[in-house]
Design a protein around this motif. Structure first.
Motif, mmCIF file in Angstrom:
data_model
loop_
_atom_site.group_PDB
_atom_site.id
_atom_site.type_symbol
_atom_site.label_atom_id
_atom_site.label_comp_id
_atom_site.label_asym_id
_atom_site.label_seq_id
_atom_site.Cartn_x
_atom_site.Cartn_y
_atom_site.Cartn_z
ATOM 1 N N GLY A 1 -12.369 15.436 1.319
ATOM 2 C CA GLY A 1 -12.793 14.324 2.158
ATOM 3 C C GLY A 1 -13.275 14.778 3.520
ATOM 4 N N VAL A 2 -13.145 16.080 3.780
ATOM 5 C CA VAL A 2 -13.657 16.683 5.013
ATOM 6 C C VAL A 2 -14.530 17.888 4.667
ATOM 7 N N HIS A 3 -13.964 18.838 3.916
ATOM 8 C CA HIS A 3 -14.672 20.080 3.605
ATOM 9 C C HIS A 3 -15.255 20.110 2.200
ATOM 10 N N HIS A 4 -14.782 19.279 1.314
ATOM 11 C CA HIS A 4 -15.358 19.220 -0.025
ATOM 12 C C HIS A 4 -15.101 17.837 -0.620
ATOM 13 N N ALA A 5 -15.879 17.520 -1.642
ATOM 14 C CA ALA A 5 -15.812 16.187 -2.254
ATOM 15 C C ALA A 5 -14.614 16.071 -3.194
ATOM 16 N N ASP A 6 -14.178 14.830 -3.395
ATOM 17 C CA ASP A 6 -13.090 14.540 -4.327
ATOM 18 C C ASP A 6 -13.072 13.029 -4.523
ATOM 19 N N THR A 7 -11.995 12.516 -5.091
ATOM 20 C CA THR A 7 -11.868 11.085 -5.358
ATOM 21 C C THR A 7 -10.456 10.643 -5.019
ATOM 22 N N THR A 8 -10.326 9.423 -4.520
ATOM 23 C CA THR A 8 -9.009 8.888 -4.196
ATOM 24 C C THR A 8 -8.914 7.436 -4.626
ATOM 25 N N ILE A 9 -7.693 6.941 -4.705
ATOM 26 C CA ILE A 9 -7.434 5.545 -5.043
ATOM 27 C C ILE A 9 -6.778 4.879 -3.839
ATOM 28 N N ARG A 10 -7.298 3.724 -3.444
ATOM 29 C CA ARG A 10 -6.681 2.995 -2.325
ATOM 30 C C ARG A 10 -5.229 2.679 -2.674
ATOM 31 N N GLY A 11 -4.395 2.599 -1.647
ATOM 32 C CA GLY A 11 -2.959 2.466 -1.825
ATOM 33 C C GLY A 11 -2.501 1.230 -2.569
ATOM 34 N N ASP A 12 -3.360 0.212 -2.713
ATOM 35 C CA ASP A 12 -2.984 -0.963 -3.505
ATOM 36 C C ASP A 12 -3.385 -0.815 -4.966
ATOM 37 N N GLY A 13 -3.964 0.348 -5.318
ATOM 38 C CA GLY A 13 -4.338 0.611 -6.703
ATOM 39 C C GLY A 13 -5.571 -0.129 -7.170
ATOM 40 N N SER A 14 -6.341 -0.715 -6.247
ATOM 41 C CA SER A 14 -7.408 -1.631 -6.633
ATOM 42 C C SER A 14 -8.753 -0.969 -6.851
ATOM 43 N N VAL A 15 -9.032 0.143 -6.177
ATOM 44 C CA VAL A 15 -10.383 0.690 -6.218
ATOM 45 C C VAL A 15 -10.333 2.207 -6.079
ATOM 46 N N THR A 16 -11.242 2.868 -6.804
ATOM 47 C CA THR A 16 -11.417 4.314 -6.690
ATOM 48 C C THR A 16 -12.561 4.581 -5.731
ATOM 49 N N LEU A 17 -12.336 5.503 -4.779
ATOM 50 C CA LEU A 17 -13.314 5.754 -3.729
ATOM 51 C C LEU A 17 -13.715 7.225 -3.692
ATOM 52 N N PRO A 18 -15.014 7.504 -3.433
ATOM 53 C CA PRO A 18 -15.455 8.897 -3.331
ATOM 54 C C PRO A 18 -15.140 9.464 -1.947
ATOM 55 N N LEU A 19 -14.691 10.709 -1.934
ATOM 56 C CA LEU A 19 -14.476 11.425 -0.684
ATOM 57 C C LEU A 19 -15.580 12.468 -0.548
ATOM 58 N N ALA A 20 -16.263 12.452 0.585
ATOM 59 C CA ALA A 20 -17.394 13.346 0.797
ATOM 60 C C ALA A 20 -16.969 14.600 1.549
ATOM 61 N N GLY A 21 -17.661 15.701 1.280
ATOM 62 C CA GLY A 21 -17.510 16.896 2.092
ATOM 63 C C GLY A 21 -18.643 16.938 3.097
ATOM 64 N N TRP A 22 -18.343 16.804 4.362
ATOM 65 C CA TRP A 22 -19.399 16.669 5.372
ATOM 66 C C TRP A 22 -19.388 17.796 6.405
ATOM 67 N N THR A 23 -18.522 18.783 6.226
ATOM 68 C CA THR A 23 -18.539 19.981 7.047
ATOM 69 C C THR A 23 -17.975 21.128 6.212
ATOM 70 N N LEU B 1 0.846 -1.185 0.000
ATOM 71 C CA LEU B 1 0.000 0.000 0.000
ATOM 72 C C LEU B 1 0.889 1.246 0.000
ATOM 73 N N THR B 2 0.765 2.075 -1.015
ATOM 74 C CA THR B 2 1.609 3.260 -1.114
ATOM 75 C C THR B 2 0.793 4.523 -0.877
ATOM 76 N N ALA B 3 1.382 5.458 -0.125
ATOM 77 C CA ALA B 3 0.668 6.669 0.260
ATOM 78 C C ALA B 3 0.498 7.646 -0.901
ATOM 79 N N ASP B 4 1.308 7.533 -1.942
ATOM 80 C CA ASP B 4 1.265 8.480 -3.060
ATOM 81 C C ASP B 4 0.659 7.845 -4.312
ATOM 82 N N GLN B 5 -0.300 6.949 -4.117
ATOM 83 C CA GLN B 5 -0.906 6.230 -5.232
ATOM 84 C C GLN B 5 -1.554 7.176 -6.236
ATOM 85 N N ASN B 6 -2.233 8.234 -5.769
ATOM 86 C CA ASN B 6 -2.901 9.157 -6.685
ATOM 87 C C ASN B 6 -1.907 9.918 -7.552
#
Length: 364
Positions: free
Chosen positions: A324-346, A257-262
């Motif tokens: 992922g906190v203040h506004h929405a975006d998208t990220t990739i898990r560190g193993d490169g397997s899946v794209t996940l939505p980041l929500a803005g919830w505050t 799992l790599t922290a700089d996958q994106n």
């Protein structure tokens, strides 16, 4: 706390079960990294230059005071896909140099994978199919809940802090003995490699989980080559297992799992190139964005977002809104397997991290 769980944007594991209080940033998930990052995102420290609090930022004056170079080196931690696209554009325009902070072990693995390839697996496949896990390095710093996920899967787990060349060479010898059909008698007190080999040999699927600093200092290049070539040879050997009438082959794969996958993914999408520092020593940073990933934090002139590390680590600090906190975006898990939505919830009164960086650079 909100009823709907969120995807955590602060480590490559991207846990999707966090429930967070939008006022305090508190979460009940037992993860120190998430607790610190969420609290600093929801209740950020005040902007600071030296020891003085800044009420209103004069961007031109700030840049001059910090004596930033024309093309500052930026250490951007936890970039999302949208942020990575902007960073790649800034690099191409000559606005910044991008520092991808890799440990010697990580760089050695990158070099070996680039040359020889690798037999990798995803976190999902590892917890569903593997029977045995060999964890090398430290999982707690960069992926604090990975051990929890592995333990919940029912895997048998063995931990080796930093396997050396001697251990990995012995694994090659034992595999060679298996494929040649010769017998190699074990000592009365079998070595760690002998014991590991027996576990691998009786597991239909083994996953080697790579954490931080997985190899001994000074042995990173040779150790990474030995590890990946041993995995390749094991799977090429197709060692059969005695499991009824249907022969089953023992397999070994690698989970990393790599922290700089994106950043890696976006740069390869756009130009099939990462960064000049990818396979060499990283340059010293001028600006850091987000929480640092390295255990030994390098001093910078400006810290954007994350926690305020103090004047000894950052000459100045500017708070920023976090995806992922203040506004929405998208990220990739560190193993490169899946794209996940980041929500803005505050909400936040501060501009986003990329916007703060661009204002400092006078790029907007």
């Amino acid at each position: 706390m909100p009823n709907d769980p969120i995807v955590c944007p602060f480590c490559p594991l991207c846990c999707d079960d966090l429930r967070v209080d939008p006022v305090s940033g508190e979460t009940e998930v037992p993860c120190h990294l998430a607790q610190v990052a969420l609290t600093s995102a929801v209740r950020p420290p005040a902007a600071r230059l030296g020891t003085q609090t800044i009420e209103t930022v004069d961007w031109n004056q700030l840049r001059q005071t910090l004596s930033l170079p024309t093309e500052p080196v930026v250490d951007f931690n936890g970039a999302t896909i949208a942020e990575a696209k902007t960073l790649e554009t800034l690099v191409n325009q000559g606005q910044i140099q991008l520092r991808i902070d890799r440990s010697p072990s990580a760089r050695a693995l990158d070099q070996t994978i680039a040359r020889d390839g690798w037999l990798g697996t995803t976190l999902g496949d590892a917890v569903r199919r593997a029977e045995y896990a060999w964890v090398i390095g430290n999982l707690d710093h960069s992926t604090p809940r990975l051990k929890e996920r592995l333990n919940q899967s029912g895997l048998a787990i063995e931990y080796t802090p930093a396997p050396g060349i001697a251990l990995l060479s012995r694994l090659h010898e034992l595999l060679s003995t298996e494929t040649s059909g010769s017998e190699d008698e074990l000592c009365a007190s079998a070595s760690e490699a002998d014991r590991l080999h027996e576990h691998f040999r009786h597991s239909r699927s083994t996953v080697v989980v790579v954490g931080d600093q997985p190899f001994q200092t000074g042995e990173e290049t040779i150790a990474s080559e030995l590890l990946l070539r041993w995995i390749a040879l094991w799977n090429e050997s197709a060692l059969p297992m005695d499991d009824g009438d249907v022969p089953i082959v023992s397999r070994v794969t690698l989970l990393r799992l790599t922290a700089d996958q994106n950043l890696y993914t976006v740069m390869r999408w756009r130009n099939n190139h990462v960064a000049p520092s990818d396979l060499s020593q990283s340059p010293m940073p001028d600006i850091r964005v987000g929480l640092p990933t390295a255990e030994n934090v390098t001093p910078v002139r400006l810290q954007i977002g994350g926690t305020d590390p103090g004047e000894s680590i950052a000459q100045a600090y500017l708070p920023a809104a976090v995806p992922g906190v203040h506004h929405a975006d998208t990220t990739i898990r560190g193993d490169g397997s899946v794209t996940l939505p980041l929500a803005g919830w505050t909400t936040s009164s501060h501009p986003g991290r990329i916007e703060v960086l661009q204002r400092v650079l006078a790029a907007v």
